[in-house]
Motif scaffolding. Structure first.
Motif, PDB file in Angstrom:
ATOM      1  N   ALA A  30       0.912  -1.318   0.086  1.00  0.00           N
ATOM      2  CA  ALA A  30      -0.135  -0.049   0.096  1.00  0.00           C
ATOM      3  C   ALA A  30       0.805   1.362   0.092  1.00  0.00           C
ATOM      4  O   ALA A  30       0.568   2.192   0.728  1.00  0.00           O
ATOM      5  CB  ALA A  30      -0.988  -0.017   1.199  1.00  0.00           C
ATOM      6  N   ALA A  51      -5.236  -5.008   2.607  1.00  0.00           N
ATOM      7  CA  ALA A  51      -4.080  -4.600   1.929  1.00  0.00           C
ATOM      8  C   ALA A  51      -3.005  -4.789   3.130  1.00  0.00           C
ATOM      9  O   ALA A  51      -3.093  -5.225   4.169  1.00  0.00           O
ATOM     10  CB  ALA A  51      -4.158  -2.867   1.857  1.00  0.00           C
ATOM     11  N   ALA A  62      -3.165   4.024   3.419  1.00  0.00           N
ATOM     12  CA  ALA A  62      -3.987   3.122   3.143  1.00  0.00           C
ATOM     13  C   ALA A  62      -5.377   3.768   3.993  1.00  0.00           C
ATOM     14  O   ALA A  62      -6.563   3.319   3.485  1.00  0.00           O
ATOM     15  CB  ALA A  62      -3.661   1.677   3.837  1.00  0.00           C
TER      16      ALA A  62
END
Length: 325
Positions: A30, A51, A62
């Motif tokens: 991410a 993620a 994120a």
């Protein structure tokens, strides 16, 4: 048919009547690229369900771009996802794909794509052997982690490498993310990436170098001086190629280049090697394009060659009186 439904059908996943229209998307890495692509897929109607990211910056990114997606280990991202986005550094990618295969994380029917410009499909072979539909989708754009990254994605070219039968999947995913696909053969992937690095990464270095030299020369606002000049030069280069070149090298003006080298040696010695290397390549291209005749270029090329490879005597000259001392 909605774009997400087209993706599911093209990928060979269950039809919309027996599966959700949206894909469950997982993002491994991410970072600056992965989070932006994940957000673009979410905007296209897919669900970003998980993620992974190790740094604090990744966690913050994120949270901002992929709200609601938990940060979990890579194998858990794969387990939760129909589509896995691999946005990790080039050198990390082979070990990651192979490691996930060794642990049985990949499953048949999944989609995955990596965002590396340097790699093609070969790096995804362990996932393909597990029945995963694999793609290489590289956004030919620079991402810095700034707010404008999402806007830069719109209309950005994507270098796509895929199996011929999977091109519709690749095209659909790129279009869903707002990009424009163009295809790069597997064998050409390394050269393609080298070209982009030369054009984009080295350009930033050149601009920063020119900025520093102007500042050393006493120019208070280098950006104001460089912006119109570099904008025009970039336009000339894109539209006219070598015919857009101007300056002393294109004229074979060895005297001016020699003066530059003297000034750089005195005021900015760390910049000499870069100046010589770029001037040599510029002279070679100018000569090949017919902008200079061989006899016009010879003094300049000789100067640059001597500057690139200065003679370092290992023994005293026999005609030097100091040699006997």
């Amino acid at each position: 048919m909605p774009a997400a439904r087209r993706t599911v059908r093209a990928a060979g996943l269950p039809a919309a009547s027996s599966a959700p229209a949206r894909l469950r998307v997982g993002v491994i890495g991410a970072g600056r690229v992965g989070a932006v692509l994940g957000a673009a897929l979410a905007a296209a109607g897919h669900d970003v369900v998980a993620a992974s990211g190790l740094s604090t910056a990744s966690a913050d990114r994120a949270a901002r771009l992929l709200p609601g997606a938990p940060l979990v280990p890579a194998d858990e991202v794969v387990a939760a996802s129909d589509l896995v986005v691999l946005a990790v550094p080039d050198d990390t990618l082979p070990g990651l794909v192979a490691g996930l295969a060794d642990t049985g994380a990949w499953r048949a029917g999944q989609l995955t794509f990596h965002t590396s410009g340097a790699h093609g499909l070969a790096v995804l072979a362990p996932a393909e052997r597990a029945g995963v539909l694999a793609l290489a989708l590289h956004p030919a754009m620079t991402f810095t982690g700034a707010a404008e990254d999402a806007e830069r994605l719109v209309g950005a070219p994507f270098g796509v490498t895929s199996r011929p039968e999977h091109r519709p999947v690749a095209e659909t995913l790129v279009l869903e993310m707002g990009g424009e696909p163009f295809f790069v053969a597997e064998a050409d992937r390394g050269l393609y990436h080298a070209a982009l690095v030369t054009g984009a990464n080295h350009l930033v270095t050149l601009v920063a170098e020119a900025t520093d030299l102007l500042r050393t020369a006493g120019v208070a606002d280098p950006a104001r001086v460089l912006a119109p000049l570099l904008t025009a030069a970039l336009d000339n280069g894109l539209r006219r190629g070598d015919r857009g070149l101007t300056g002393p090298v294109s004229r074979g003006d060895a005297g001016t280049v020699a003066h530059h080298l003297t000034m750089l040696a005195e005021r900015a010695p760390d910049s000499v090697a870069a100046y010589v290397a770029m001037a040599q390549r510029t002279a070679e291209r100018t000569l090949a394009a017919g902008r200079l005749k061989a006899h016009e270029a010879a003094p300049l090329l000789d100067l640059l060659c001597r500057s690139a490879h200065p003679t370092t005597p290992t023994t005293a000259r026999t005609d030097d009186p100091a040699g006997s001392r």
